[in-house]
Design a protein around this motif. Structure first.
Motif, short mmCIF file in Angstrom:
data_model
loop_
_atom_site.label_atom_id
_atom_site.label_comp_id
_atom_site.label_asym_id
_atom_site.label_seq_id
_atom_site.Cartn_x
_atom_site.Cartn_y
_atom_site.Cartn_z
N ILE A 200 108.62 2.08 84.42
CA ILE A 200 107.23 1.94 83.96
C ILE A 200 106.48 3.26 84.13
O ILE A 200 105.78 3.73 83.22
CB ILE A 200 106.53 0.81 84.73
CG1 ILE A 200 107.13 -0.54 84.34
CG2 ILE A 200 105.02 0.81 84.44
CD1 ILE A 200 106.57 -1.72 85.11
N ILE A 201 106.62 3.88 85.30
CA ILE A 201 105.91 5.13 85.57
C ILE A 201 106.38 6.24 84.63
O ILE A 201 105.58 7.04 84.12
CB ILE A 201 106.09 5.55 87.05
CG1 ILE A 201 105.43 4.51 87.96
CG2 ILE A 201 105.48 6.93 87.30
CD1 ILE A 201 105.79 4.66 89.42
N ALA A 202 107.69 6.28 84.36
CA ALA A 202 108.22 7.29 83.43
C ALA A 202 107.62 7.11 82.05
O ALA A 202 107.27 8.09 81.37
CB ALA A 202 109.75 7.19 83.37
N ASN A 203 107.49 5.86 81.61
CA ASN A 203 106.89 5.61 80.31
C ASN A 203 105.41 5.96 80.28
O ASN A 203 104.89 6.45 79.28
CB ASN A 203 107.11 4.15 79.91
CG ASN A 203 108.50 3.90 79.38
OD1 ASN A 203 108.84 4.37 78.30
ND2 ASN A 203 109.31 3.19 80.13
N LEU A 204 104.72 5.74 81.39
CA LEU A 204 103.33 6.15 81.47
C LEU A 204 103.21 7.67 81.41
O LEU A 204 102.26 8.21 80.84
CB LEU A 204 102.69 5.62 82.76
CG LEU A 204 102.43 4.11 82.80
CD1 LEU A 204 101.95 3.70 84.20
CD2 LEU A 204 101.41 3.70 81.76
N ALA A 205 104.18 8.37 81.99
CA ALA A 205 104.18 9.84 81.93
C ALA A 205 104.32 10.31 80.49
O ALA A 205 103.71 11.30 80.09
CB ALA A 205 105.32 10.39 82.79
N VAL A 206 105.13 9.59 79.72
CA VAL A 206 105.25 9.92 78.29
C VAL A 206 103.93 9.64 77.58
O VAL A 206 103.42 10.46 76.82
CB VAL A 206 106.39 9.11 77.62
CG1 VAL A 206 106.39 9.33 76.12
CG2 VAL A 206 107.74 9.49 78.22
N ALA A 207 103.35 8.46 77.87
CA ALA A 207 102.09 8.08 77.22
C ALA A 207 100.97 9.05 77.55
O ALA A 207 100.10 9.31 76.72
CB ALA A 207 101.70 6.66 77.64
N ASP A 208 100.99 9.61 78.75
CA ASP A 208 99.95 10.55 79.17
C ASP A 208 100.27 11.99 78.80
O ASP A 208 99.52 12.91 79.15
CB ASP A 208 99.72 10.45 80.69
CG ASP A 208 99.03 9.15 81.06
OD1 ASP A 208 98.41 8.53 80.17
OD2 ASP A 208 99.10 8.74 82.24
N GLY A 209 101.40 12.21 78.11
CA GLY A 209 101.72 13.54 77.62
C GLY A 209 102.28 14.52 78.63
O GLY A 209 102.33 15.72 78.38
N LEU A 210 102.74 14.01 79.79
CA LEU A 210 103.30 14.91 80.80
C LEU A 210 104.71 15.36 80.42
O LEU A 210 105.14 16.44 80.81
CB LEU A 210 103.33 14.22 82.17
CG LEU A 210 101.96 13.79 82.73
CD1 LEU A 210 102.13 13.08 84.05
CD2 LEU A 210 101.05 15.01 82.90
N ILE A 211 105.43 14.51 79.70
CA ILE A 211 106.75 14.83 79.18
C ILE A 211 106.88 14.20 77.80
O ILE A 211 106.09 13.32 77.45
CB ILE A 211 107.89 14.31 80.08
CG1 ILE A 211 107.64 12.84 80.45
CG2 ILE A 211 108.09 15.17 81.30
CD1 ILE A 211 108.76 12.20 81.25
N THR A 212 107.86 14.62 77.03
CA THR A 212 108.07 14.01 75.73
C THR A 212 109.08 12.87 75.86
O THR A 212 109.87 12.82 76.80
CB THR A 212 108.61 15.03 74.71
OG1 THR A 212 109.93 15.43 75.11
CG2 THR A 212 107.70 16.26 74.64
N SER A 213 109.04 11.97 74.88
CA SER A 213 109.99 10.87 74.89
C SER A 213 111.43 11.39 74.76
O SER A 213 112.36 10.85 75.36
CB SER A 213 109.68 9.88 73.76
OG SER A 213 109.69 10.53 72.51
N THR A 214 111.60 12.46 74.00
CA THR A 214 112.94 13.05 73.84
C THR A 214 113.45 13.61 75.16
O THR A 214 114.61 13.42 75.53
CB THR A 214 112.91 14.16 72.78
OG1 THR A 214 112.48 13.61 71.54
CG2 THR A 214 114.29 14.78 72.60
N GLN A 215 112.58 14.31 75.89
CA GLN A 215 112.97 14.84 77.21
C GLN A 215 113.41 13.71 78.13
O GLN A 215 114.43 13.80 78.82
CB GLN A 215 111.79 15.59 77.85
CG GLN A 215 111.56 16.99 77.31
CD GLN A 215 110.36 17.62 77.98
OE1 GLN A 215 109.27 17.05 78.00
NE2 GLN A 215 110.55 18.81 78.53
#
Length: 353
Positions: free
Chosen positions: A61-76
């Motif tokens: 969940i936290i990893a997906n929130l990091a994607v949603a918040d632009g900290l990393i890309t979904s591809t990364q």
């Protein structure tokens, strides 16, 4: 060994539970502030390719929130997960949905994150919207043959029973104090709803809603506020006869109509339950909003808010997502909040654009 689970709460916190090898249940509450710190940490794992052996459900969940918040890309995130032998179906990729399998909390959340109706190029869904949509997806996938509302995953059954009574008879979400009081009464009575039904039928709010109306009008009003439609002739005649002959009270009929819903009526009730629960939860987490939910103006606005819910689960997710704002504006007016999700109310006629 029971699979670990994690639930994203409306306030952005996470509740995590797993069983230790010795068999004892370990439960952890991760605050919303800590979740934000962990987003950066997990983003660091991804960008530096650190060897983290597994993503537990809370970390998913936290990893997906990091994607949603632009900290990393979904591809990364997807590439890093693959390099660490982590199941990619639990990772938000920005397109499609996870590989179908036995539903888990994290997968339901990821499905919500992938919902194009809530996710746009400009912004990702809020935590409230994502979790609400996950709940709605779980309800939608439940057996449609069982009458009445489907139990909300992770919810207290008695809380839902009381919430249902408020929706069925008053057409509005429960207030915190009322829900708490009737949950206690329900427990003392061994789950017997009669006391709630009798009390609702004799309340001042009941007299204001139904007192000056004929029995036909009263039953019609129940159908209208539950299903956003007129009563069918057979149902109307049956319940009017049951009430006129003293076999059931109006409140008892309202609960029976509520619990007997099937098909599209049941889908509508499921959505109203989720939206009402989100609203009551908003009151419980905000003392100012809780203090404002009193009197006829607040009740009327709350009915309009709940009436805006229909069989569209995406719309229900959006309505639940604005529960905090609606709760704070419940005395002054909620038209602007509803307009923000494409709803216009004219009296009790709803237009959704």
């Amino acid at each position: 060994m029971t699979t670990p689970t994690a639930v994203l709460n409306a306030d952005g916190s996470i509740d995590y539970a797993e069983f230790a090898p010795e068999g004892q249940l370990i439960q952890t509450h991760v605050t919303s502030t800590m979740v934000k710190s962990l987003e950066s940490m997990i983003a660091g794992w991804v960008t530096t390719n650190m060897n983290q052996p597994a993503l537990t459900p809370d970390m998913v969940i936290i990893a997906n929130l990091a994607v949603a918040d632009g900290l990393i890309t979904s591809t990364q995130l997807a590439n890093w997960a693959t390099s660490q032998n982590i199941i990619v179906k639990d990772i938000f990729t920005g397109n499609g949905t996870p590989t179908p399998t036995t539903p888990t909390t994290s997968q339901s959340f990821v499905s919500a994150m992938n919902d194009p109706a809530l996710t746009t190029a400009a912004n990702a869904p809020t935590a409230t919207q994502a979790q609400t949509t996950a709940t709605l997806n779980q309800l939608q996938s439940a057996s449609p043959t069982v009458p009445g509302p489907t139990p909300i995953p992770g919810h207290d059954v008695q809380a839902d029973q009381v919430q249902g009574a408020y929706i069925a008879f008053y057409g509005r979400p429960a207030d915190v104090a009322g829900q708490s009081y009737w949950m206690d009464q329900l427990q003392k009575s061994g789950g017997n709803l009669d006391a709630i039904i009798n009390s609702f039928g004799n309340s001042a709010e009941s007299k204001a809603l139904y007192g000056a109306s004929s029995v036909d009008q009263q039953v019609s009003n129940v159908y209208h506020q539950l299903f956003n439609r007129a009563a069918d002739t057979g149902g109307l005649n049956y319940w009017v006869d049951q009430i006129n002959t003293g076999k059931v009270s109006l409140a008892g009929a309202a609960m029976a109509i509520f619990n007997g819903s099937v098909g599209s009526d049941k889908a509508q009730i499921n959505n109203k339950m989720v939206v009402a629960s989100a609203f009551t939860d908003s009151l419980a987490h905000n003392s100012l909003a809780n203090s404002l939910y009193t009197g006829e103006t607040a009740a009327a606005n709350a009915r309009s808010y709940l009436f805006a819910t229909n069989t569209d689960t995406t719309l229900a997710g959006k309505l639940a997502g604005i529960s905090d704002a609606v709760a704070l504006h419940i005395q002054s007016g909620i038209d602007a909040d509803l307009a923000g999700v494409g709803i216009t109310l004219t009296g009790m006629i709803t237009t959704h654009v």
